[in-house]
Scaffold this active site. Sequence first.
Site, PDB file in Angstrom:
ATOM      1  N   HIS A   1      12.752  -2.567  -0.437  1.00 15.64           N
ATOM      2  CA  HIS A   1      12.032  -1.981  -1.559  1.00 15.64           C
ATOM      3  C   HIS A   1      12.857  -0.854  -2.168  1.00 15.64           C
ATOM      4  O   HIS A   1      13.562  -0.130  -1.462  1.00 15.64           O
ATOM      5  CB  HIS A   1      10.674  -1.448  -1.099  1.00 15.64           C
ATOM      6  CG  HIS A   1       9.757  -1.109  -2.229  1.00 15.64           C
ATOM      7  ND1 HIS A   1       9.856   0.073  -2.934  1.00 15.64           N
ATOM      8  CD2 HIS A   1       8.735  -1.800  -2.804  1.00 15.64           C
ATOM      9  CE1 HIS A   1       8.941   0.100  -3.883  1.00 15.64           C
ATOM     10  NE2 HIS A   1       8.233  -1.026  -3.826  1.00 15.64           N
TER      11      HIS A   1
ATOM     12  N   GLU B   1      12.159   2.004  -3.166  1.00 22.89           N
ATOM     13  CA  GLU B   1      11.906   3.327  -2.606  1.00 22.89           C
ATOM     14  C   GLU B   1      12.641   3.512  -1.286  1.00 22.89           C
ATOM     15  O   GLU B   1      13.094   4.622  -0.969  1.00 22.89           O
ATOM     16  CB  GLU B   1      10.394   3.524  -2.441  1.00 22.89           C
ATOM     17  CG  GLU B   1       9.692   3.683  -3.778  1.00 22.89           C
ATOM     18  CD  GLU B   1       8.216   3.353  -3.744  1.00 22.89           C
ATOM     19  OE1 GLU B   1       7.611   3.355  -4.833  1.00 22.89           O
ATOM     20  OE2 GLU B   1       7.672   3.085  -2.656  1.00 22.89           O
TER      21      GLU B   1
ATOM     22  N   GLY C   1       1.585  -2.644  -6.333  1.00 17.61           N
ATOM     23  CA  GLY C   1       1.533  -1.291  -5.797  1.00 17.61           C
ATOM     24  C   GLY C   1       0.165  -0.668  -5.984  1.00 17.61           C
ATOM     25  O   GLY C   1      -0.791  -0.980  -5.276  1.00 17.61           O
ATOM     26  N   GLY C   2       0.037   0.212  -6.966  1.00 13.46           N
ATOM     27  CA  GLY C   2      -1.197   0.980  -7.161  1.00 13.46           C
ATOM     28  C   GLY C   2      -2.456   0.139  -7.260  1.00 13.46           C
ATOM     29  O   GLY C   2      -3.505   0.502  -6.717  1.00 13.46           O
TER      30      GLY C   2
ATOM     31  N   TRP D   1       0.806  -1.217   0.000  1.00 11.12           N
ATOM     32  CA  TRP D   1       0.000   0.000   0.000  1.00 11.12           C
ATOM     33  C   TRP D   1       0.841   1.270   0.000  1.00 11.12           C
ATOM     34  O   TRP D   1       0.327   2.353  -0.256  1.00 11.12           O
ATOM     35  CB  TRP D   1      -0.914   0.000   1.224  1.00 11.12           C
ATOM     36  CG  TRP D   1      -2.022  -1.001   1.179  1.00 11.12           C
ATOM     37  CD1 TRP D   1      -2.150  -2.079   0.337  1.00 11.12           C
ATOM     38  CD2 TRP D   1      -3.191  -1.013   2.009  1.00 11.12           C
ATOM     39  NE1 TRP D   1      -3.311  -2.765   0.601  1.00 11.12           N
ATOM     40  CE2 TRP D   1      -3.971  -2.135   1.638  1.00 11.12           C
ATOM     41  CE3 TRP D   1      -3.640  -0.201   3.048  1.00 11.12           C
ATOM     42  CZ2 TRP D   1      -5.180  -2.445   2.246  1.00 11.12           C
ATOM     43  CZ3 TRP D   1      -4.844  -0.514   3.667  1.00 11.12           C
ATOM     44  CH2 TRP D   1      -5.612  -1.613   3.270  1.00 11.12           C
TER      45      TRP D   1
ATOM     46  N   SER E   1       4.762  -2.689 -11.585  1.00 19.13           N
ATOM     47  CA  SER E   1       3.519  -2.237 -12.229  1.00 19.13           C
ATOM     48  C   SER E   1       2.681  -3.387 -12.780  1.00 19.13           C
ATOM     49  O   SER E   1       2.101  -3.286 -13.855  1.00 19.13           O
ATOM     50  CB  SER E   1       3.830  -1.222 -13.346  1.00 19.13           C
ATOM     51  OG  SER E   1       4.398  -0.055 -12.810  1.00 19.13           O
TER      52      SER E   1
END
Length: 256
Positions: A98, A100, A237-238, A14, A216
Amino acid sequence: MNKAVRKAVIAGNWKMNKTRPEAKELIEAIKPLVKDAGCEVICCVPFTNLETALEATKGSNVKVGAENCHFEKSGAFTGEISAEMLTEMGVEYVVLGHSERRQYFGETDETVNKRVRAALAAGLKPIVCVGEMLKDRENGITAELVAMQTKIALKDVTAEEMKNVIIAYEPVWAIGTGKTATAEQANEVCALIRSTLASLYGAEVAEATTIQYGGSMNAKNAEELLAQPDVDGGLIGGASLKAPDFATIVAAATNG
């Protein structure tokens, strides 16, 4: 996916999204859509949502994961959360390394390894992320880089502990950009990771390890990606923030 020897796993990451009421609403929407899933279903949520998620998923087949943990058990690490704090709550999984975290918060291959070992020692199941930047792919060093990240992340992790480890291949150039590795590209690198695991632990451990794709994956491309022999699930993810899309991905993993 080869479900005969390893588990298919769809995990939603999330990221920094959803308040507690929003988290409860999303999980309540996801639960009936995935109740018959033929794969492991995980929601990896922000720290503030963990208690809400654990309560909302009680009695369901949806597992809860955290998005990171520190490698020390306690101490002067303001703003950090230890692996023991997570297991005490009842958290089962944790995302580690991750891109990020590496890009924005200075995490390195070495600190990822320390986190992996701390998570395993505390009884967590780590989802260990590896993947290359666009310049690495353009320079033709994807194989070397991903193999190195995998080896360092798993330093001093035993073959027995590997039963609780998931690897997530996430090409950094395909995260949040709308770009996705082709199914063939994703499978090629997942197969390379499996080969690296075989060199470390032997073929039996490598074949039993779940390797996800995490760049993605969405409702439209999940079926093609999950049809690949070495792609055993997804770190989403999204699309994990939309119950119907997440459920479509879970269905693709169930049917794959």
